[in-house]
Design an enzyme around this catalytic site. Structure first.
Site, PDB file in Angstrom:
ATOM      1  N   TYR A  57       5.547 -49.253  27.422  1.00 15.19           N
ATOM      2  CA  TYR A  57       5.861 -50.193  28.498  1.00 15.19           C
ATOM      3  C   TYR A  57       4.839 -50.067  29.625  1.00 15.19           C
ATOM      4  O   TYR A  57       4.750 -49.030  30.303  1.00 15.19           O
ATOM      5  CB  TYR A  57       7.267 -49.942  29.042  1.00 15.19           C
ATOM      6  CG  TYR A  57       8.391 -50.169  28.051  1.00 15.19           C
ATOM      7  CD1 TYR A  57       8.206 -50.915  26.892  1.00 15.19           C
ATOM      8  CD2 TYR A  57       9.657 -49.630  28.284  1.00 15.19           C
ATOM      9  CE1 TYR A  57       9.233 -51.110  25.993  1.00 15.19           C
ATOM     10  CE2 TYR A  57      10.698 -49.835  27.388  1.00 15.19           C
ATOM     11  CZ  TYR A  57      10.479 -50.564  26.239  1.00 15.19           C
ATOM     12  OH  TYR A  57      11.510 -50.763  25.349  1.00 15.19           O
ATOM     13  N   HIS A 115      10.123 -45.478  18.441  1.00 16.94           N
ATOM     14  CA  HIS A 115      10.369 -46.858  18.854  1.00 16.94           C
ATOM     15  C   HIS A 115      10.659 -47.745  17.646  1.00 16.94           C
ATOM     16  O   HIS A 115      11.560 -48.585  17.679  1.00 16.94           O
ATOM     17  CB  HIS A 115       9.162 -47.386  19.617  1.00 16.94           C
ATOM     18  CG  HIS A 115       9.508 -48.434  20.615  1.00 16.94           C
ATOM     19  ND1 HIS A 115       8.816 -48.601  21.798  1.00 16.94           N
ATOM     20  CD2 HIS A 115      10.468 -49.389  20.636  1.00 16.94           C
ATOM     21  CE1 HIS A 115       9.341 -49.596  22.498  1.00 16.94           C
ATOM     22  NE2 HIS A 115      10.334 -50.095  21.799  1.00 16.94           N
TER      23      HIS A 115
END
Length: 371
Positions: A57, A115
């Protein structure tokens, strides 16, 4: 704020936490501002002390910002972060963990998770690294994100001294695919189901009739439709939600979604109203992107080449499909282009994986957005 305990862990998660994944497909390019600092800080004041982030991110910006926000209150915050699929290898997991710890300015992570699974890297190697991090005290609990039920079971089989505490998946009124098998399994095993995109970036309903019906239910409680949806989600055993927002008004509204209970008849009405229907659509009826300049693959050859470096690549996902893996349906909308019936709204890698796995001969499972 209400909290839920899971399994044999000492963690109690707030039913509504905070997600930091802004930008969707472009999360790597996201910019985190003082506005996000303000919402994180206010969320902690409201009891939303479970915060989910990831190394990707903002290319680490999200972790840096979170580390600054929690620096004086680390012991009351449950920090969950994720390493990218290209870092699923044993040494890479260890390296990513150290980098996340540095950015977060902490010496431990409450939950650490991959992830996405990476077909090129054996899950066993990833889990060995995570167990080592737990043994070294750098990680308290292991989580998993974006995995299928088959993958979740495999992950657990490779953990010798520890177990999964949380599984993070998309769950909302539009995508309820986990309810068939994944959610019941997690509920029976004491694994937290962490619902990301619970409000689908504000597109919480699908069609005007459903929107009006949901608004009518919300009016009964003097709540917003978004608050009703969040409450509907977290009223399910074992489910917590992590909506993300940079808007203080929305953040406070999200927190208040934990302050009431839906009557059983209203929860059942929502269940029935938002039953999923999966369409099976010939792949050549779907336009990949309306924008001719968009960085997307427009042919099977381009998907195989994978010049944008997607990980897992469409070809790797195609092999998983051939091996029996079930990928969640893509999302489509009606196309204004007379040459097509639908436009692809979400799931480009899955689309090309399906095309490659079936040589374009099989209709693809898809959810249709009506609005």
């Amino acid at each position: 704020m209400k909290y839920k305990a899971f399994g044999t862990s000492k963690l109690a998660l707030p039913v509504i936490g905070q997600g930091m994944g802004i930008g969707g497909f472009y999360a790597k390019q996201a910019k985190y501002t003082e506005q996000h600092r303000a919402t994180l800080t206010r969320g902690l004041e409201l009891g939303m002390n479970f915060i989910d982030t990831a190394e990707i991110y903002g290319e680490g910006q999200a972790e840096v910002l979170l580390g600054e926000v929690i620096s004086t209150q680390r012991d009351r915050v449950i920090v969950s972060t994720k390493f990218s699929p290209e870092h699923n290898g044993y040494d890479d997991v260890l390296r990513s963990a150290e980098q996340s710890l540095t950015r977060l300015k902490t010496d431990y992570l409450d939950i650490y998770q991959m992830h996405w699974p990476n077909p090129k890297i054996p899950l066993e190697n990833t889990m060995r690294a995570l167990e080592r991090l737990v043994q070294e005290g750098k990680v308290r609990y292991i989580g998993a994100s974006n995995c299928s039920l088959r993958q979740l079971k495999a992950i657990r089989s490779y953990l010798s001294g520890h177990d999964i505490i949380a599984a993070q998946v998309e769950y909302n009124l539009f995508d309820r695919s986990i309810e068939e098998e994944f959610l019941p399994y997690c509920q029976s095993e004491g694994i937290a189901t962490v619902a990301y995109s619970p409000l689908i970036q504000g597109k919480i309903t699908n069609g005007s009739q459903k929107r009006k019906a949901l608004e009518a239910i919300a009016n009964k409680y003097q709540k917003t439709s978004a608050q009703v949806v969040l409450q509907w989600l977290v009223s399910r055993p074992g489910v917590v939600a992590i909506p993300n927002t940079g808007n203080l008004v929305h953040l406070e509204a999200n927190a208040k979604a934990a302050d009431f209970d839906l009557h059983s008849e209203d929860a059942q009405a929502i269940d029935q109203l938002f039953q999923q229907r999966c369409h099976f659509v010939p792949t050549d009826q779907i336009r990949i992107a309306a924008d001719p300049s968009a960085n997307v693959y427009r042919s099977a050859e381009e998907a195989i080449e994978n010049r944008f470096g997607q990980s897992p690549s469409p070809l790797e996902l195609a092999q998983e499909i051939r091996d029996g893996e079930v990928l969640k349906p893509i999302r489509i909308v009606s196309s204004p282009d007379s040459a097509y019936v639908y436009d692809l709204a979400e799931g480009r890698s899955r689309y090309w994986a399906w095309v490659l796995a079936h040589e374009g001969q099989q209709p693809i499972p898809a959810y249709l957005r009506e609005d």
